[in-house]
Design an enzyme around this catalytic site. Structure first.
Site, PDB file in Angstrom:
ATOM      1  N   GLY A 284      41.457  31.480  37.956  1.00 55.98           N
ATOM      2  CA  GLY A 284      40.975  32.834  38.151  1.00 55.98           C
ATOM      3  C   GLY A 284      40.277  33.284  36.885  1.00 55.98           C
ATOM      4  O   GLY A 284      40.597  32.793  35.798  1.00 55.98           O
TER       5      GLY A 284
ATOM      6  N   GLN B  23      36.497  38.575  30.651  1.00 59.06           N
ATOM      7  CA  GLN B  23      36.779  37.342  29.907  1.00 59.06           C
ATOM      8  C   GLN B  23      35.524  36.609  29.463  1.00 59.06           C
ATOM      9  O   GLN B  23      35.598  35.714  28.624  1.00 59.06           O
ATOM     10  CB  GLN B  23      37.665  36.404  30.741  1.00 59.06           C
TER      11      GLN B  23
ATOM     12  N   CYS C  21      46.632  31.896  30.996  1.00 61.69           N
ATOM     13  CA  CYS C  21      45.379  32.661  30.997  1.00 61.69           C
ATOM     14  C   CYS C  21      44.349  31.939  30.134  1.00 61.69           C
ATOM     15  O   CYS C  21      44.682  31.454  29.054  1.00 61.69           O
ATOM     16  CB  CYS C  21      45.657  34.043  30.428  1.00 61.69           C
ATOM     17  N   LEU C  22      43.115  31.868  30.607  1.00 61.56           N
ATOM     18  CA  LEU C  22      42.048  31.217  29.831  1.00 61.56           C
ATOM     19  C   LEU C  22      41.848  31.904  28.479  1.00 61.56           C
ATOM     20  O   LEU C  22      41.386  31.270  27.528  1.00 61.56           O
ATOM     21  CB  LEU C  22      40.730  31.244  30.614  1.00 61.56           C
TER      22      LEU C  22
ATOM     23  N   HIS D 185      47.122  39.364  38.241  1.00 63.76           N
ATOM     24  CA  HIS D 185      46.794  38.992  36.860  1.00 63.76           C
ATOM     25  C   HIS D 185      45.340  39.380  36.539  1.00 63.76           C
ATOM     26  O   HIS D 185      45.065  39.962  35.488  1.00 63.76           O
ATOM     27  CB  HIS D 185      47.007  37.474  36.697  1.00 63.76           C
ATOM     28  N   GLU D 186      44.435  39.078  37.456  1.00 63.78           N
ATOM     29  CA  GLU D 186      43.011  39.369  37.212  1.00 63.78           C
ATOM     30  C   GLU D 186      42.731  40.866  37.255  1.00 63.78           C
ATOM     31  O   GLU D 186      41.932  41.367  36.465  1.00 63.78           O
ATOM     32  CB  GLU D 186      42.130  38.615  38.210  1.00 63.78           C
TER      33      GLU D 186
ATOM     34  N   HIS E 266      43.484  42.403  34.035  1.00 59.31           N
ATOM     35  CA  HIS E 266      42.397  42.203  33.065  1.00 59.31           C
ATOM     36  C   HIS E 266      41.383  43.346  33.132  1.00 59.31           C
ATOM     37  O   HIS E 266      40.864  43.789  32.109  1.00 59.31           O
ATOM     38  CB  HIS E 266      41.635  40.899  33.367  1.00 59.31           C
TER      39      HIS E 266
HETATM   40 CO    CO Z   1      43.876  35.839  32.440  1.00 57.30          CO
END
Ligand code: CO
Length: 158
Positions: A46, A51, A89-90, A131-132, A135
């Site tokens: 995701g 990000q 998470c990236l 989660h997204e 963000h």
């Molecule tokens: Co993330």
């Protein structure tokens, strides 16, 4: 399509609230294509626009191998249950912690052409969507657990 640079923990951009997408145009399409390519390249499941440094309410999520969902201006309209499970998470490479999330969510959102749709997600997918969406509000999974808070402290990042 281009691979964009991932913004990582410690960068203030991640803490800003993303603005709604208002123009469903070619540049939104290009952004979504780049987000997807970047997510695949970095082996994420995701990704949110913030990000890649773009403060707009846009998300791409992997559904199944080779299948992706684009979610613009999402609103959570219903949640049910609670499940605790591992998350990463990236933007926080190499760190994982158990986070409590709803077991079920119902979401309304828009596709890249500005068409409104509704979808339901359970378990892993519900976790991913929540989660997204966090963000988009400047919230990171490391804010939600003691282990995450400790990680931020150890690394001197907010
Ligand atoms: Co993330």
């Amino acid at each position: 399509m281009a691979i964009r640079k991932i913004v990582t923990l410690g960068n203030d951009t991640l803490r800003k609230k993303s603005k709604p997408v208002v123009a469903f145009d070619e540049s939104l399409g290009a952004l979504l294509d780049d987000m997807k390519a970047t997510m695949i390249e970095k082996q994420g499941v995701g990704i949110s626009a913030v990000q890649v440094g773009v403060l707009r309410r846009a998300i791409v999520i992997e559904l199944d191998e080779g299948e992706y969902l684009e979610v613009i201006n999402p609103e959570i309209v219903k949640t049910k249950g609670k499940v605790c499970d591992k998350e990463g998470c990236l933007s926080v490479p190499g760190f994982y912690t158990d986070v409590e999330r709803p077991r079920y969510v119902k979401i309304t959102a828009f596709d890249r052409h500005g068409k409104k749709f509704e979808f339901e997600a359970e378990d892993y997918l519900a976790r991913c969507v929540c989660h997204e969406i966090d963000h988009l509000n400047g919230v990171l999974f490391v804010d939600l657990t003691d282990e995450g808070k400790r990680y931020k402290k150890e690394h001197g990042v907010q």
